[in-house]
Design a protein around this motif. Structure first.
Motif, PDB file in Angstrom:
ATOM      1  N   UNK A  16       0.829  -1.205   0.000  1.00 40.98           N
ATOM      2  CA  UNK A  16       0.000   0.000   0.000  1.00 40.98           C
ATOM      3  C   UNK A  16       0.865   1.258   0.000  1.00 40.98           C
ATOM      4  N   UNK A  17       1.902   1.270   0.820  1.00 40.42           N
ATOM      5  CA  UNK A  17       2.798   2.425   0.866  1.00 40.42           C
ATOM      6  C   UNK A  17       3.503   2.618  -0.475  1.00 40.42           C
ATOM      7  N   UNK A  18       3.950   1.531  -1.091  1.00 40.98           N
ATOM      8  CA  UNK A  18       4.618   1.621  -2.389  1.00 40.98           C
ATOM      9  C   UNK A  18       3.648   2.114  -3.463  1.00 40.98           C
ATOM     10  N   UNK A  19       2.422   1.637  -3.447  1.00 42.85           N
ATOM     11  CA  UNK A  19       1.428   2.054  -4.425  1.00 42.85           C
ATOM     12  C   UNK A  19       1.090   3.537  -4.289  1.00 42.85           C
ATOM     13  N   UNK A  20       0.898   3.995  -3.073  1.00 47.04           N
ATOM     14  CA  UNK A  20       0.593   5.409  -2.854  1.00 47.04           C
ATOM     15  C   UNK A  20       1.768   6.275  -3.290  1.00 47.04           C
ATOM     16  N   UNK A  21       2.973   5.860  -2.957  1.00 44.91           N
ATOM     17  CA  UNK A  21       4.162   6.608  -3.354  1.00 44.91           C
ATOM     18  C   UNK A  21       4.298   6.664  -4.876  1.00 44.91           C
ATOM     19  N   UNK A  22       4.030   5.557  -5.534  1.00 44.69           N
ATOM     20  CA  UNK A  22       4.102   5.512  -6.993  1.00 44.69           C
ATOM     21  C   UNK A  22       3.051   6.414  -7.620  1.00 44.69           C
ATOM     22  N   UNK A  23       1.856   6.388  -7.095  1.00 45.84           N
ATOM     23  CA  UNK A  23       0.783   7.222  -7.651  1.00 45.84           C
ATOM     24  C   UNK A  23       1.119   8.697  -7.488  1.00 45.84           C
ATOM     25  N   UNK A  24       1.637   9.077  -6.327  1.00 48.83           N
ATOM     26  CA  UNK A  24       1.966  10.478  -6.085  1.00 48.83           C
ATOM     27  C   UNK A  24       3.058  10.953  -7.038  1.00 48.83           C
ATOM     28  N   UNK A  25       4.001  10.087  -7.352  1.00 52.74           N
ATOM     29  CA  UNK A  25       5.114  10.490  -8.218  1.00 52.74           C
ATOM     30  C   UNK A  25       4.803  10.328  -9.704  1.00 52.74           C
ATOM     31  N   UNK A  26       4.085   9.308 -10.075  1.00 55.21           N
ATOM     32  CA  UNK A  26       3.862   9.014 -11.488  1.00 55.21           C
ATOM     33  C   UNK A  26       2.669   9.761 -12.073  1.00 55.21           C
ATOM     34  N   UNK A  27       1.685  10.050 -11.272  1.00 53.66           N
ATOM     35  CA  UNK A  27       0.475  10.695 -11.780  1.00 53.66           C
ATOM     36  C   UNK A  27       0.754  12.069 -12.402  1.00 53.66           C
ATOM     37  N   UNK A  28       1.519  12.935 -11.750  1.00 51.33           N
ATOM     38  CA  UNK A  28       1.801  14.220 -12.409  1.00 51.33           C
ATOM     39  C   UNK A  28       2.582  14.053 -13.710  1.00 51.33           C
ATOM     40  N   UNK A  29       3.463  13.085 -13.782  1.00 54.37           N
ATOM     41  CA  UNK A  29       4.233  12.878 -15.014  1.00 54.37           C
ATOM     42  C   UNK A  29       3.362  12.414 -16.169  1.00 54.37           C
ATOM     43  N   UNK A  30       2.335  11.653 -15.877  1.00 54.03           N
ATOM     44  CA  UNK A  30       1.473  11.146 -16.940  1.00 54.03           C
ATOM     45  C   UNK A  30       0.380  12.141 -17.323  1.00 54.03           C
ATOM     46  N   UNK A  31      -0.069  12.964 -16.387  1.00 51.82           N
ATOM     47  CA  UNK A  31      -1.167  13.881 -16.676  1.00 51.82           C
ATOM     48  C   UNK A  31      -0.703  15.214 -17.241  1.00 51.82           C
ATOM     49  N   UNK A  32       0.464  15.671 -16.821  1.00 51.24           N
ATOM     50  CA  UNK A  32       0.949  16.978 -17.260  1.00 51.24           C
ATOM     51  C   UNK A  32       2.033  16.758 -18.312  1.00 51.24           C
ATOM     52  N   UNK A  33       1.696  17.009 -19.549  1.00 54.21           N
ATOM     53  CA  UNK A  33       2.636  16.793 -20.655  1.00 54.21           C
ATOM     54  C   UNK A  33       3.326  18.089 -21.082  1.00 54.21           C
TER      55      UNK A  33
END
Length: 101
Positions: free
Chosen positions: A11-28
């Motif tokens: 769960x901690x790894x998933x939350x950390x990944x989402x916080x870091x990867x989501x801005x990279x994928x949404x903001x081009x």
């Protein structure tokens, strides 16, 4: 399954990944909004301040020594002193105040 440490780690790894990867994928594109750019510029400084300021007073035996060191550090940095002189002066202030209290 209660208190399974692997669930917590996943769960901690998933939350950390989402916080870091989501801005990279949404903001081009480059962010052009002045408010958001200013907000993102100051986030690291605010985070560091939030972690540092409580530790300044709690790390000393006498809270007043921490407050005095904070005041001296702010004043010296406003006058353009570098990191080493400010840190040395703050340490000296704490040392002197804790000698007497």
């Amino acid at each position: 399954m209660k208190n399974n440490i692997y669930i917590y780690i996943f769960t901690a790894a998933l939350v950390s990944l989402i916080i870091r990867a989501l801005p990279l994928t949404l903001i081009r594109n480059q962010i052009k909004n002045k408010f958001i750019r200013s907000f993102l510029y100051y986030v690291p400084y605010v985070t560091l301040a939030v972690m540092t300021f409580p530790a300044i007073t709690e790390a000393t035996q006498c809270n007043w020594a921490g407050y005095a060191a904070l005041a001296v550090g702010i004043i010296l940095s406003l006058f353009g002193a570098g990191l080493l002189p400010v840190a040395a002066a703050c340490c000296a202030i704490v040392f002197v105040i804790e000698l007497f209290f």
